[in-house]
Write an enzyme that holds these catalytic residues in place. Structure first.
Site, PDB file in Angstrom:
ATOM      1  N   SER A  10       0.869  -1.183   0.000  1.00 24.65           N
ATOM      2  CA  SER A  10       0.000   0.000   0.000  1.00 24.65           C
ATOM      3  C   SER A  10       0.902   1.227   0.000  1.00 24.65           C
ATOM      4  O   SER A  10       2.067   1.150   0.415  1.00 24.65           O
ATOM      5  CB  SER A  10      -0.845  -0.010   1.283  1.00 24.65           C
ATOM      6  OG  SER A  10      -1.424   1.237   1.515  1.00 24.65           O
ATOM      7  N   TYR A  12      -1.627  -1.007  10.591  1.00 26.43           N
ATOM      8  CA  TYR A  12      -1.772  -1.310   9.159  1.00 26.43           C
ATOM      9  C   TYR A  12      -0.571  -0.841   8.337  1.00 26.43           C
ATOM     10  O   TYR A  12       0.039  -1.632   7.611  1.00 26.43           O
ATOM     11  CB  TYR A  12      -3.091  -0.720   8.634  1.00 26.43           C
ATOM     12  CG  TYR A  12      -3.278  -0.889   7.148  1.00 26.43           C
ATOM     13  CD1 TYR A  12      -3.638  -2.130   6.610  1.00 26.43           C
ATOM     14  CD2 TYR A  12      -3.081   0.178   6.277  1.00 26.43           C
ATOM     15  CE1 TYR A  12      -3.791  -2.290   5.242  1.00 26.43           C
ATOM     16  CE2 TYR A  12      -3.238   0.022   4.908  1.00 26.43           C
ATOM     17  CZ  TYR A  12      -3.593  -1.208   4.399  1.00 26.43           C
ATOM     18  OH  TYR A  12      -3.728  -1.365   3.041  1.00 26.43           O
TER      19      TYR A  12
HETATM   20  N1  LIG Z   1      -8.795  -0.587  -0.008  1.00 29.60           N
HETATM   21  C1  LIG Z   1      -7.804   0.272  -0.126  1.00 29.60           C
HETATM   22  O1  LIG Z   1      -8.028   1.479  -0.201  1.00 29.60           O
HETATM   23  C2  LIG Z   1      -6.392  -0.235  -0.210  1.00 29.60           C
HETATM   24  C3  LIG Z   1      -6.103  -1.561  -0.043  1.00 29.60           C
HETATM   25  N2  LIG Z   1      -4.807  -2.007  -0.136  1.00 29.60           N
HETATM   26  C4  LIG Z   1      -4.489  -3.418  -0.018  1.00 29.60           C
HETATM   27  O2  LIG Z   1      -4.947  -4.075  -1.194  1.00 29.60           O
HETATM   28  C5  LIG Z   1      -5.359  -5.396  -0.883  1.00 29.60           C
HETATM   29  C6  LIG Z   1      -6.770  -5.612  -1.364  1.00 29.60           C
HETATM   30  O3  LIG Z   1      -7.558  -4.635  -0.728  1.00 29.60           O
HETATM   31  P1  LIG Z   1      -9.103  -4.470  -1.095  1.00 29.60           P
HETATM   32  O4  LIG Z   1      -9.295  -4.802  -2.516  1.00 29.60           O
HETATM   33  O5  LIG Z   1      -9.530  -3.158  -0.554  1.00 29.60           O
HETATM   34  O6  LIG Z   1      -9.707  -5.590  -0.172  1.00 29.60           O
HETATM   35  P2  LIG Z   1     -11.230  -5.975   0.113  1.00 29.60           P
HETATM   36  O7  LIG Z   1     -11.501  -5.677   1.548  1.00 29.60           O
HETATM   37  O8  LIG Z   1     -12.148  -5.447  -0.910  1.00 29.60           O
HETATM   38  O9  LIG Z   1     -11.102  -7.520  -0.093  1.00 29.60           O
HETATM   39  C7  LIG Z   1     -10.207  -8.198   0.713  1.00 29.60           C
HETATM   40  C8  LIG Z   1     -10.113  -9.579   0.198  1.00 29.60           C
HETATM   41  O10 LIG Z   1      -9.328 -10.309   1.143  1.00 29.60           O
HETATM   42  C9  LIG Z   1     -10.116 -11.352   1.639  1.00 29.60           C
HETATM   43  N3  LIG Z   1      -9.839 -11.580   3.029  1.00 29.60           N
HETATM   44  C10 LIG Z   1     -10.019 -10.702   4.046  1.00 29.60           C
HETATM   45  N4  LIG Z   1      -9.663 -11.288   5.197  1.00 29.60           N
HETATM   46  C11 LIG Z   1      -9.260 -12.540   4.879  1.00 29.60           C
HETATM   47  C12 LIG Z   1      -8.801 -13.638   5.634  1.00 29.60           C
HETATM   48  N5  LIG Z   1      -8.652 -13.566   6.949  1.00 29.60           N
HETATM   49  N6  LIG Z   1      -8.508 -14.791   4.992  1.00 29.60           N
HETATM   50  C13 LIG Z   1      -8.667 -14.892   3.661  1.00 29.60           C
HETATM   51  N7  LIG Z   1      -9.080 -13.889   2.876  1.00 29.60           N
HETATM   52  C14 LIG Z   1      -9.381 -12.724   3.492  1.00 29.60           C
HETATM   53  C15 LIG Z   1     -11.546 -10.918   1.456  1.00 29.60           C
HETATM   54  O11 LIG Z   1     -12.339 -12.078   1.427  1.00 29.60           O
HETATM   55  P3  LIG Z   1     -13.928 -11.971   1.657  1.00 29.60           P
HETATM   56  O12 LIG Z   1     -14.491 -11.194   0.501  1.00 29.60           O
HETATM   57  O13 LIG Z   1     -14.284 -13.383   1.625  1.00 29.60           O
HETATM   58  O14 LIG Z   1     -14.150 -11.268   2.958  1.00 29.60           O
HETATM   59  C16 LIG Z   1     -11.453 -10.242   0.124  1.00 29.60           C
HETATM   60  O15 LIG Z   1     -11.431 -11.197  -0.908  1.00 29.60           O
HETATM   61  C17 LIG Z   1      -5.163  -5.555   0.609  1.00 29.60           C
HETATM   62  O16 LIG Z   1      -3.934  -6.150   0.878  1.00 29.60           O
HETATM   63  C18 LIG Z   1      -5.177  -4.119   1.116  1.00 29.60           C
HETATM   64  O17 LIG Z   1      -4.462  -3.964   2.316  1.00 29.60           O
HETATM   65  C19 LIG Z   1      -3.780  -1.148  -0.394  1.00 29.60           C
HETATM   66  C20 LIG Z   1      -4.027   0.173  -0.543  1.00 29.60           C
HETATM   67  C21 LIG Z   1      -5.346   0.744  -0.444  1.00 29.60           C
HETATM   68  N1  LIG Z   2      -7.352  -0.935   3.322  1.00 32.24           N
HETATM   69  C1  LIG Z   2      -6.585   0.156   3.773  1.00 32.24           C
HETATM   70  C2  LIG Z   2      -6.311   1.176   2.763  1.00 32.24           C
HETATM   71  O1  LIG Z   2      -5.428   1.935   2.774  1.00 32.24           O
HETATM   72  C3  LIG Z   2      -7.125   0.811   4.988  1.00 32.24           C
HETATM   73  O2  LIG Z   2      -7.957   0.210   5.635  1.00 32.24           O
HETATM   74  O3  LIG Z   2      -6.729   1.886   5.310  1.00 32.24           O
END
Ligand SMILES: NC(=O)C1=CN([C@@H]2O[C@H](COP(=O)(O)OP(=O)(O)OC[C@H]3O[C@@H](n4cnc5c(N)ncnc54)[C@H](OP(=O)(O)O)[C@@H]3O)[C@@H](O)[C@H]2O)C=CC1
Ligand SMILES: N[C@@H](C=O)C(=O)O
Length: 264
Positions: free
Chosen positions: A139, A152
């Site tokens: 991230s 985080y």
């Molecule tokens: N959202 C943001 O703004 C940002 C996100 N990121 C990173 O990008 C990646 C994807 O984020 P994002 O697309 O927002 O994620 P989402 O929250 O939309 O989706 C997360 C995914 O991870 C799965 N997941 C969550 N917890 C577990 C677990 N304990 N075991 C297995 N699978 C799990 C979820 O499964 P399920 O749908 O089944 O719950 C889902 O498929 C992450 O690593 C996040 O930290 C980085 C920068 C910004």
């Molecule tokens: N998913 C992360 C994005 O940056 C957050 O929860 O902040």
């Protein structure tokens, strides 16, 4: 031989976007995410629309036994995996003094421990190929401490360092490791509400999910080690390197307090 890409956190967000993009390119997929999130339906949709093989496995990657069970299933199913995408990750914004200890533990277990263990256990699959790939999802938060997120960004800084170290170690074995640093992705109502509070700045930092997925996958193919999608995020990276933390700190505190303030 049928080669597969294994993607964690594939049911939603960036993981889902990368899964769809890879399937469009003709890759077979193994999708992993938490149970009961319609992974079977997504797998079936991708099979039909892209004519590729799609397997799926539902588990909580926060525990070692679950990760080991996943890898046992991968071995028993005789999958040939040439590409691992460690995308599953959780975060959120909250004052540390109010944070639930279980939540803190899950962030560390999933983002740090889960990523490292799964990578170690999937590595023997990757080493069967003369060229294979690991893409870790970090991230922009990896590049700076963030008050009111604290654990985080620290977990994402781990992913950054882990990826670069692993890349240096594994390149001689034919495994290319890359790390992508997305900025905010407003694909869930919770993220949208948080970003709206940052107004123009929030909009400027935002790159559409599909664009991030395309950039990340394309840059992996070009051999890039650190991938930062979008010019505003590249500028943010530059700021984090060259502007002292003592200057950035008050801005961060005010931004994050705004994010936590009740919506109007
Ligand atoms: N959202 C943001 O703004 C940002 C996100 N990121 C990173 O990008 C990646 C994807 O984020 P994002 O697309 O927002 O994620 P989402 O929250 O939309 O989706 C997360 C995914 O991870 C799965 N997941 C969550 N917890 C577990 C677990 N304990 N075991 C297995 N699978 C799990 C979820 O499964 P399920 O749908 O089944 O719950 C889902 O498929 C992450 O690593 C996040 O930290 C980085 C920068 C910004
Ligand atoms: N998913 C992360 C994005 O940056 C957050 O929860 O902040």
């Amino acid at each position: 031989m049928k080669k597969y890409v294994l993607i964690t956190g594939a049911s939603a967000g960036l993981g889902k976007a990368m899964a769809i993009e890879l399937a469009r390119q003709g890759h077979n997929l193994i999708l992993v995410s938490l149970p009961n999130e319609n992974l079977a339906e997504l797998a079936q949709q991708i099979r039909i629309s892209c004519n590729v093989k799609v397997a799926f496995y539902e588990t909580d990657l926060c525990t070692r036994p679950n990760i080991e069970a996943l890898v046992t299933w991968l071995r028993a199913s005789k999958f040939e995996i040439f590409y691992l995408i460690n995308n599953a990750g959780i975060g959120g914004s909250q004052a540390f003094e109010l944070a639930d200890t279980e939540r803190i533990e899950r962030i560390i277990q999933l983002n740090i421990v889960g990523t490292a263990l799964l990578t170690r256990l999937v590595l023997p699959f990757l080493l069967k190929f003369s060229q294979s790939y690991i893409l870790n999802v970090s991230s922009m938060a990896a590049f700076t401490p963030i008050p009111y997120k604290t654990v985080y960004p620290a977990s994402k800084a781990f992913i950054y360092s882990f990826s670069l170290g692993l890349r240096a170690e594994l390149s001689a074995l034919g495994v290319q490791v890359s790390v992508v640093h997305p900025g905010p992705m407003p694909h869930s109502p919770e993220n949208q509400a948080r970003l709206q509070k940052h107004g123009r700045l929030g909009r400027m930092l935002t790159v559409p999910l599909q664009v991030i997925a395309q950039i990340a996958l394309e840059q992996v193919q070009r051999g890039q080690s650190v991938i930062i999608p979008g010019w505003t995020n590249k500028f943010g990276y530059w700021v984090s390197r060259w502007v002292p933390w003592s200057w950035r700190r008050p801005l961060m505190v005010s931004m994050l307090r705004k994010e936590l303030s009740p919506s109007v």
